[in-house]
Design a protein around this motif. Sequence first.
Motif, mmCIF file in Angstrom:
data_model
loop_
_atom_site.group_PDB
_atom_site.id
_atom_site.type_symbol
_atom_site.label_atom_id
_atom_site.label_comp_id
_atom_site.label_asym_id
_atom_site.label_seq_id
_atom_site.Cartn_x
_atom_site.Cartn_y
_atom_site.Cartn_z
ATOM 1 N N THR A 1 -8.468 -22.279 -49.256
ATOM 2 C CA THR A 1 -8.611 -22.902 -50.569
ATOM 3 C C THR A 1 -7.332 -22.748 -51.387
ATOM 4 O O THR A 1 -6.601 -21.775 -51.253
ATOM 5 N N ARG A 2 -7.104 -23.738 -52.206
ATOM 6 C CA ARG A 2 -6.032 -23.686 -53.199
ATOM 7 C C ARG A 2 -6.638 -24.230 -54.487
ATOM 8 O O ARG A 2 -6.888 -25.429 -54.591
ATOM 9 N N GLY A 3 -6.901 -23.325 -55.417
ATOM 10 C CA GLY A 3 -7.647 -23.741 -56.608
ATOM 11 C C GLY A 3 -9.078 -24.069 -56.207
ATOM 12 O O GLY A 3 -9.790 -23.250 -55.653
ATOM 13 N N PHE A 4 -9.450 -25.315 -56.503
ATOM 14 C CA PHE A 4 -10.796 -25.759 -56.142
ATOM 15 C C PHE A 4 -10.799 -26.652 -54.908
ATOM 16 O O PHE A 4 -11.831 -27.219 -54.549
ATOM 17 N N ASP A 5 -9.664 -26.782 -54.240
ATOM 18 C CA ASP A 5 -9.558 -27.684 -53.088
ATOM 19 C C ASP A 5 -9.604 -26.900 -51.780
ATOM 20 O O ASP A 5 -8.983 -25.843 -51.651
ATOM 21 N N MET A 6 -10.358 -27.435 -50.810
ATOM 22 C CA MET A 6 -10.411 -26.859 -49.479
ATOM 23 C C MET A 6 -9.437 -27.578 -48.558
ATOM 24 O O MET A 6 -9.386 -28.809 -48.534
ATOM 25 N N ASN A 7 -8.649 -26.815 -47.805
ATOM 26 C CA ASN A 7 -7.781 -27.381 -46.788
ATOM 27 C C ASN A 7 -8.608 -27.523 -45.504
ATOM 28 O O ASN A 7 -8.610 -26.634 -44.646
ATOM 29 N N LEU A 8 -9.358 -28.619 -45.404
ATOM 30 C CA LEU A 8 -10.287 -28.804 -44.293
ATOM 31 C C LEU A 8 -9.564 -28.889 -42.958
ATOM 32 O O LEU A 8 -10.088 -28.443 -41.931
ATOM 33 N N GLU B 1 -8.802 -25.372 -41.889
ATOM 34 C CA GLU B 1 -10.046 -24.719 -41.513
ATOM 35 C C GLU B 1 -10.480 -25.156 -40.116
ATOM 36 O O GLU B 1 -10.831 -24.327 -39.265
#
Length: 512
Positions: free
Chosen positions: A368-375, A378
């Motif tokens: 995660t970076r802030g509220f964003d997921m690096n899908l 992952e």
Amino acid sequence: MSHSIGLSIRNGTKVYPGTVALDKADFDLYMGAVNVLVGENGAGKSTMMKVIAGVEQLTSGEISMEGDIIQLRNTDDAAKRGIGIVFQELNLFPNMTVAENIFIAREKTRGGIDIDTEAQERETRALMEQLEQDIDPNDLVGDLRVGQQQIVEIAKSLAQNARILILDEPTSALSAAEVEILFRVIADLKRKGVGIVYISHRLEELIQIGDYITVLRDGVITGSRSMDGVDVDWIVRNMIGDSGKDFAKEIEHPFGGEIFHAENVSLGNSAGGLTVDNVSLSLRAGEILGVYGLMGAGRSEFLECVIGRHPHATGNMFIDGEPLVEKSVSARIGRGLALIPEDRKNDGLVQILSIRENMTLSSLHKFTRGFDMNLRLEKETVADFVKSMTVKIASPEHAVSSLSGGNQQKVVISKALMTNPKVLLMDEPSRGIDIGAKAEVFRVMRKLAADGLGIIFVTSDLEEVLSLSDRILVMSNGRITGDFTHDTATNTGLVEASAIGHTPLNNNKELA
């Protein structure tokens, strides 16, 4: 003694998307006998078991009972034909009593209206007497330990007077005394003509109790015969193609400095005594420390104290020489601890989530970076762990509940390793794992230790602790009662130490 065939599968095939779970299998189930079913995780055992129990239906092929072709469309169809099943992953309601669990969905009633609780409690007491257990019918199942819950599952099937009884890893959570009782119950059921399908990864146990054996590998039956003359090597060769004896072959490597230290850790119990009684131990980087003991010895509770599940535990702990003052589980994970729990279904996994979501659950901050997921990151990380841990899956997006027990265990281990722990705590890591999966998990443990990870694992399996551990501690009644190196440990020494209880050893001052 000859046995009649009570159920047969002919040309049985079960296909899931991307997977052939059963491939033209022929299987005969003999009445008045123990029919052992064995194979690696993912070999097709669970699928065959579910087909017989009506949980799953064949894609092609047929099932017959006593010569008549039948359809088992669901578990009700199977139950009406006298087929019962005890799953390894317990199917109980923790907020209900023992009696309520045993008679759920088939409650005894007065006049067809009011539940006859007295009759249910009376029959439950009779079942517990048959199983030689001091379990009150009014006890909440959630208050029972795992081994006792397993007994309740078995009692639930016995209450249905099943003609065919499927037992999936029935001894995985039982003490040695409870196993002996179960074997006596099975012998009694055989005398009554019940046909038993028995699934276990404890090969010596299979040889002891089985009358017939069927081995599965990749959905194909590779061996089927009476148990006469069968030995462990025959079973393993049919399971994995070789003897598998070197499953814990040691990787030579030097140990580092002390990475973890526990000092006088204690945990009280409801009776006013101590479940964990002044336990002190140390662990070096790269060392595998085995903790042997019987059920109730306090081994699991000690690991729970370390990971922070009992914040009121007393004593001191250190990681890399620094005090471990954090109380919560999440904070201790942040300090470099990770636990593989004994009960993976309830404590290690979220059954409604996918394989991917379970694997990354403890390390979401990495993606995660802030509220964003690096899908993308992952998914790449999950794919790497699926490959390195040889998790047999069709897709990481499938529900984790769709996996076999062994593959679920690999997901739990992967989740722990994703947190980059310094100390890995493992509670009965091979529970419900076949010899092939066990070999893979233990090789991973050896490789992790060689890379500098410190590992503490608890087990009640003598062969396991002797072959895998660099050093062995024994616990009994909450205390450390033995301390052995890999070279000085013997079966006799460990068993004797496990029976010492509160009797102090001459060298007890050196156990820390």
